[in-house]
Design a protein around this motif. Structure first.
Motif, PDB file in Angstrom:
ATOM      1  N   PRO A  40      35.893  45.861  17.900  1.00  0.00           N
ATOM      2  CA  PRO A  40      34.478  45.699  17.526  1.00  0.00           C
ATOM      3  C   PRO A  40      34.134  44.303  17.016  1.00  0.00           C
ATOM      4  O   PRO A  40      32.963  43.903  17.062  1.00  0.00           O
ATOM      5  CB  PRO A  40      34.295  46.754  16.426  1.00  0.00           C
ATOM      6  N   ASN A  41      35.095  43.548  16.526  1.00  0.00           N
ATOM      7  CA  ASN A  41      34.829  42.219  15.973  1.00  0.00           C
ATOM      8  C   ASN A  41      35.281  41.093  16.903  1.00  0.00           C
ATOM      9  O   ASN A  41      35.434  39.949  16.467  1.00  0.00           O
ATOM     10  CB  ASN A  41      35.525  42.069  14.616  1.00  0.00           C
ATOM     11  N   LEU A  42      35.494  41.412  18.152  1.00  0.00           N
ATOM     12  CA  LEU A  42      35.970  40.416  19.116  1.00  0.00           C
ATOM     13  C   LEU A  42      34.899  39.347  19.330  1.00  0.00           C
ATOM     14  O   LEU A  42      33.780  39.627  19.752  1.00  0.00           O
ATOM     15  CB  LEU A  42      36.297  41.102  20.446  1.00  0.00           C
ATOM     16  N   ALA A  43      35.259  38.083  19.033  1.00  0.00           N
ATOM     17  CA  ALA A  43      34.306  36.971  19.134  1.00  0.00           C
ATOM     18  C   ALA A  43      34.636  36.011  20.270  1.00  0.00           C
ATOM     19  O   ALA A  43      33.731  35.365  20.808  1.00  0.00           O
ATOM     20  CB  ALA A  43      34.258  36.205  17.816  1.00  0.00           C
ATOM     21  N   ARG A  44      35.889  35.918  20.633  1.00  0.00           N
ATOM     22  CA  ARG A  44      36.302  34.949  21.654  1.00  0.00           C
ATOM     23  C   ARG A  44      37.261  35.609  22.621  1.00  0.00           C
ATOM     24  O   ARG A  44      38.263  36.211  22.217  1.00  0.00           O
ATOM     25  CB  ARG A  44      36.967  33.735  20.991  1.00  0.00           C
ATOM     26  N   VAL A  45      36.956  35.499  23.915  1.00  0.00           N
ATOM     27  CA  VAL A  45      37.791  36.078  24.963  1.00  0.00           C
ATOM     28  C   VAL A  45      38.069  35.012  26.008  1.00  0.00           C
ATOM     29  O   VAL A  45      37.142  34.344  26.484  1.00  0.00           O
ATOM     30  CB  VAL A  45      37.119  37.297  25.623  1.00  0.00           C
ATOM     31  N   ASP A  46      39.329  34.843  26.341  1.00  0.00           N
ATOM     32  CA  ASP A  46      39.735  33.901  27.384  1.00  0.00           C
ATOM     33  C   ASP A  46      40.289  34.698  28.557  1.00  0.00           C
ATOM     34  O   ASP A  46      41.368  35.270  28.491  1.00  0.00           O
ATOM     35  CB  ASP A  46      40.791  32.936  26.848  1.00  0.00           C
ATOM     36  N   LEU A  47      39.513  34.758  29.639  1.00  0.00           N
ATOM     37  CA  LEU A  47      39.911  35.455  30.861  1.00  0.00           C
ATOM     38  C   LEU A  47      39.995  34.473  32.025  1.00  0.00           C
ATOM     39  O   LEU A  47      39.805  34.860  33.182  1.00  0.00           O
ATOM     40  CB  LEU A  47      38.908  36.569  31.179  1.00  0.00           C
ATOM     41  N   SER A  48      40.292  33.235  31.743  1.00  0.00           N
ATOM     42  CA  SER A  48      40.347  32.223  32.796  1.00  0.00           C
ATOM     43  C   SER A  48      41.602  32.394  33.643  1.00  0.00           C
ATOM     44  O   SER A  48      42.615  32.929  33.188  1.00  0.00           O
ATOM     45  CB  SER A  48      40.332  30.825  32.168  1.00  0.00           C
ATOM     46  N   GLY A  49      41.506  31.944  34.898  1.00  0.00           N
ATOM     47  CA  GLY A  49      42.659  31.966  35.790  1.00  0.00           C
ATOM     48  C   GLY A  49      43.078  33.339  36.238  1.00  0.00           C
ATOM     49  O   GLY A  49      44.275  33.575  36.459  1.00  0.00           O
ATOM     50  N   ASN A  50      42.118  34.268  36.408  1.00  0.00           N
ATOM     51  CA  ASN A  50      42.438  35.617  36.870  1.00  0.00           C
ATOM     52  C   ASN A  50      41.819  35.874  38.232  1.00  0.00           C
ATOM     53  O   ASN A  50      41.488  34.924  38.955  1.00  0.00           O
ATOM     54  CB  ASN A  50      41.964  36.639  35.829  1.00  0.00           C
ATOM     55  N   ARG A  51      41.614  37.153  38.563  1.00  0.00           N
ATOM     56  CA  ARG A  51      41.073  37.528  39.873  1.00  0.00           C
ATOM     57  C   ARG A  51      39.771  38.313  39.730  1.00  0.00           C
ATOM     58  O   ARG A  51      39.466  39.180  40.539  1.00  0.00           O
ATOM     59  CB  ARG A  51      42.100  38.359  40.651  1.00  0.00           C
ATOM     60  N   LEU A  52      39.009  37.986  38.735  1.00  0.00           N
ATOM     61  CA  LEU A  52      37.745  38.688  38.485  1.00  0.00           C
ATOM     62  C   LEU A  52      36.709  38.313  39.537  1.00  0.00           C
ATOM     63  O   LEU A  52      36.612  37.148  39.946  1.00  0.00           O
ATOM     64  CB  LEU A  52      37.222  38.344  37.094  1.00  0.00           C
ATOM     65  N   GLU A  53      35.913  39.301  39.939  1.00  0.00           N
ATOM     66  CA  GLU A  53      34.824  39.068  40.881  1.00  0.00           C
ATOM     67  C   GLU A  53      33.466  39.381  40.284  1.00  0.00           C
ATOM     68  O   GLU A  53      32.439  39.022  40.864  1.00  0.00           O
ATOM     69  CB  GLU A  53      35.038  39.895  42.160  1.00  0.00           C
ATOM     70  N   THR A  54      33.442  40.069  39.153  1.00  0.00           N
ATOM     71  CA  THR A  54      32.192  40.408  38.489  1.00  0.00           C
ATOM     72  C   THR A  54      32.418  40.481  36.990  1.00  0.00           C
ATOM     73  O   THR A  54      33.555  40.636  36.528  1.00  0.00           O
ATOM     74  CB  THR A  54      31.645  41.754  38.996  1.00  0.00           C
ATOM     75  N   VAL A  55      31.341  40.340  36.222  1.00  0.00           N
ATOM     76  CA  VAL A  55      31.390  40.433  34.767  1.00  0.00           C
ATOM     77  C   VAL A  55      30.750  41.760  34.364  1.00  0.00           C
ATOM     78  O   VAL A  55      29.587  42.011  34.678  1.00  0.00           O
ATOM     79  CB  VAL A  55      30.644  39.253  34.102  1.00  0.00           C
ATOM     80  N   GLU A  56      31.497  42.592  33.660  1.00  0.00           N
ATOM     81  CA  GLU A  56      31.018  43.934  33.317  1.00  0.00           C
ATOM     82  C   GLU A  56      31.718  44.418  32.053  1.00  0.00           C
ATOM     83  O   GLU A  56      32.629  43.761  31.531  1.00  0.00           O
ATOM     84  CB  GLU A  56      31.303  44.899  34.472  1.00  0.00           C
ATOM     85  N   ASN A  57      31.222  45.567  31.568  1.00  0.00           N
ATOM     86  CA  ASN A  57      31.830  46.269  30.423  1.00  0.00           C
ATOM     87  C   ASN A  57      31.893  45.417  29.163  1.00  0.00           C
ATOM     88  O   ASN A  57      32.883  45.439  28.428  1.00  0.00           O
ATOM     89  CB  ASN A  57      33.241  46.758  30.795  1.00  0.00           C
ATOM     90  N   LEU A  58      30.829  44.664  28.899  1.00  0.00           N
ATOM     91  CA  LEU A  58      30.761  43.868  27.686  1.00  0.00           C
ATOM     92  C   LEU A  58      29.675  44.365  26.723  1.00  0.00           C
ATOM     93  O   LEU A  58      29.400  43.718  25.711  1.00  0.00           O
ATOM     94  CB  LEU A  58      30.485  42.399  28.023  1.00  0.00           C
ATOM     95  N   GLU A  59      29.067  45.512  27.028  1.00  0.00           N
ATOM     96  CA  GLU A  59      27.940  46.002  26.228  1.00  0.00           C
ATOM     97  C   GLU A  59      28.329  46.334  24.793  1.00  0.00           C
ATOM     98  O   GLU A  59      27.498  46.258  23.889  1.00  0.00           O
ATOM     99  CB  GLU A  59      27.316  47.242  26.891  1.00  0.00           C
ATOM    100  N   THR A  60      29.561  46.700  24.575  1.00  0.00           N
ATOM    101  CA  THR A  60      29.998  47.075  23.222  1.00  0.00           C
ATOM    102  C   THR A  60      30.514  45.892  22.408  1.00  0.00           C
ATOM    103  O   THR A  60      30.800  46.051  21.224  1.00  0.00           O
ATOM    104  CB  THR A  60      31.110  48.134  23.320  1.00  0.00           C
TER     105      THR A  60
END
Length: 573
Positions: A40-60
């Motif tokens: 619940p207190n997540l402020a910084r996320v590093d998802l660089s260098g992966n295989r993502l094609e869309t941004v989702e599931n960040l509503e919470t």
């Protein structure tokens, strides 16, 4: 790879989900964003260098403030549309197109990075189109979007759509879009946490654009940079691009970063010299020993309570971001029109090099792609990278010629040698300097005399190279340097009486040194010098005064010496 509970437990070292503020999932071959609602207190996320094609599931993720999803295969960012405000959003090196930007068109984006998206940067007006599509972006690709730049962009599209004779340029997105009723009250119903509330309490969100608002925003961006340094100090082992020096320096720099702006109003030239040294140290990889000695020579050991040498010890990516922030301050100085320590050509050179450095830092690319992005992010008059590098090198070499260690490193350090070669335009500079050192040494000359003669030799080469550059590129070269009003390095100017005596004697005036602030008088041939032998002869003569020809200097009141620009001239006796 899917994000599983086991993976998250391993990355967080078994910490309590409520205590996790930073999550590093870079280069884990992640194909989808999931399970982040456990933090619940997540402020910084590093998802660089992966295989993502869309941004989702960040509503919470209400506290999410920094999201790095660069170096993926992302085509859509609809998962961000419910955020009214975002701190840092890194979307570099993806597969976004102009239509994908609709999802964030309404968001206040404090720091946005879009470098490396081929469909976007292929447009020659890339930066203008992004500013037009995203009217609420504060900083784009590491450089501030000021109120003056927004006005220029608006005028650009207006002129291109209405003025005859100009090739029309269509907007990528309509300026006014349909907003669903559920999106009209995002500041009430949207996804935001404590950092968003803090920003809204410090910076007015709905105020009209102005230079004062730009300064307020830039100070907040510097505060964000300080928060990142603090986070690096706390999670240095988990951050892929941090170093031990960056972690140890964070605690020392954090309380004093505001002094870089506070002292700017009192020590403008020193602040710009610090920016110049930061940029050149990144572009040419200069050793710390030389930088430290140069700071002592320029009286830049401390700026307020900031120990300037600590800034040069930060990790390269952090230094690039700091260069972007400090250069944005120079942009605001230029826009305000109150004081301008950077003359136009040096300003253009810094903008060009900073843009290139930011691309390399965030995209990890070099060569043709970096050059294309740099050209499409700059006006057409700022595309000559070789002239820009030469100008920066020439300005810094003038300072380094006062530093004895520069001459010792000139023959041993590749970065210092490259800097001198670019500044002088001499590919065989190493041989020339070595030969000169040997001749001076065999002549049993004192060491300080050797340094002085080497400095004179280098400065002569720098001046000759800039004169050659003027002949090849009058739009970018030294011809404009002699016409600027202000410069970082101030030179002594001659008086009107001295200029008059020079012209009257028929001698060719000396060329202006690099960065000279006054306009050099036109050259007068000897056969015409007799007509203006002295001011007293001309003024006391009873003969009719001849009409001056184009280019003739004319003595007017207050002993000023202008050039006649037309066929007529108003004379005052």
């Amino acid at each position: 790879m899917r994000i599983t509970a086991q993976v998250l437990h391993s990355i967080t070292d078994g910490a309590s989900p409520d205590d996790v503020e930073y999550l590093d999932l870079a280069e884990h071959s992640v194909v989808a964003i999931e399970l982040l609602h456990h933090f619940p207190n997540l402020a910084r996320v590093d998802l660089s260098g992966n295989r993502l094609e869309t941004v989702e599931n960040l509503e919470t993720c209400r506290e999410l403030w920094h999201l790095d999803i660069s170096h993926n295969k992302i085509r859509t960012i609809e998962g961000l549309r419910h955020f009214p405000l975002f701190g840092t959003l890194a979307l570099s090196d993806n597969r976004l197109d102009w239509q994908a930007l609709k999802a964030v068109q309404h968001i206040h984006l404090v720091d946005l990075h879009l470098q490396g998206n081929v469909a976007l940067q292929a447009d020659i007006f890339y930066r203008m189109h992004v500013i037009d599509c995203l009217p609420r972006v504060w900083m784009l690709d590491g450089i501030m979007v000021t109120a003056c730049e927004r006005q220029r962009v608006s005028k650009f599209f207006k002129d291109r759509s209405s003025r005859a004779g100009l090739q029309p340029v269509r907007r990528k997105l309509p300026p006014k879009k349909f907003v669903p009723s559920g999106m009209k009250k995002l500041m009430v119903n949207g996804i935001f946490g404590s950092r968003t509330k803090q920003l809204m309490s410090h910076v007015p969100i709905s105020s009209p654009d102005s230079t004062e608002l730009d300064w307020c925003r830039l100070r907040y961006i510097m505060k964000m940079f300080g928060s990142e340094l603090k986070m690096i100090g706390e999670h240095s082992s988990a951050i892929s691009y941090s170093s031990v020096s960056s972690a140890s320096l964070a605690a020392d720099l954090l309380p004093n970063l505001d002094d870089l702006f506070n002292e700017r109003h009192h020590h403008l030239e020193q602040s710009n010299m610090l920016l110049l040294l930061l940029v050149v140290s990144l572009e040419f990889s200069l050793p710390a020993r030389l930088i430290e000695n140069a700071l002592e020579t320029a009286r830049l050991v401390e700026l307020g309570k900031v120990h300037c040498m600590q800034l040069f010890l930060l990790e390269k990516r952090l230094r690039c971001r700091l260069c972007g922030i400090l250069f944005s301050a120079a942009i605001l100085d230029r826009d305000s029109g109150e004081r301008e320590a950077l003359y136009p050509q040096l300003y253009s050179a810094l903008r060009s090099i900073v843009t290139s450095l930011m691309y390399k830092a965030f995209c990890g690319a070099d060569g043709a792609q970096a050059e294309q992005h740099r050209q499409h992010s700059l006006p057409s008059s700022e595309h000559n990278i070789e002239v820009h590098r030469q100008l920066l090198a020439a300005e810094v070499v003038q300072l380094f010629c006062l530093v004895p260690s520069f001459f010792n490193l000139l023959t041993t350090d590749s970065g210092v040698l490259e800097l001198a070669m670019v500044a002088t335009g001499e590919e065989d500079l190493l041989d020339d300097v070595t030969t000169l050192q040997e001749e001076l040494t065999w002549g049993k000359v004192d060491r300080w005399q050797i340094y002085q003669r080497l400095a004179a030799y280098l400065l002569l080469k720098v001046k000759a190279t800039m004169d050659t550059s003027t002949a090849r590129n009058p739009q970018h070269g030294g011809r404009q340097l002699s016409q600027t009003r202000k410069a970082v390095f101030k030179r002594a100017t001659s008086s009107p009486a001295q200029r008059l005596a020079t012209v009257a004697s028929g001698h060719r005036p000396k060329s202006s040194p690099i960065g000279k602030t006054q306009t050099a008088p036109s050259y007068i041939s000897k056969n015409r010098a007799g007509k203006i032998a002295s001011a007293s002869t001309v003024l006391s003569s009873n003969q009719p005064r001849p009409h001056p020809r184009v280019g003739d200097p004319v003595l007017v009141k207050d002993s000023m010496l202008p050039r006649t620009l037309g066929t007529s001239c108003t004379r005052t006796g």
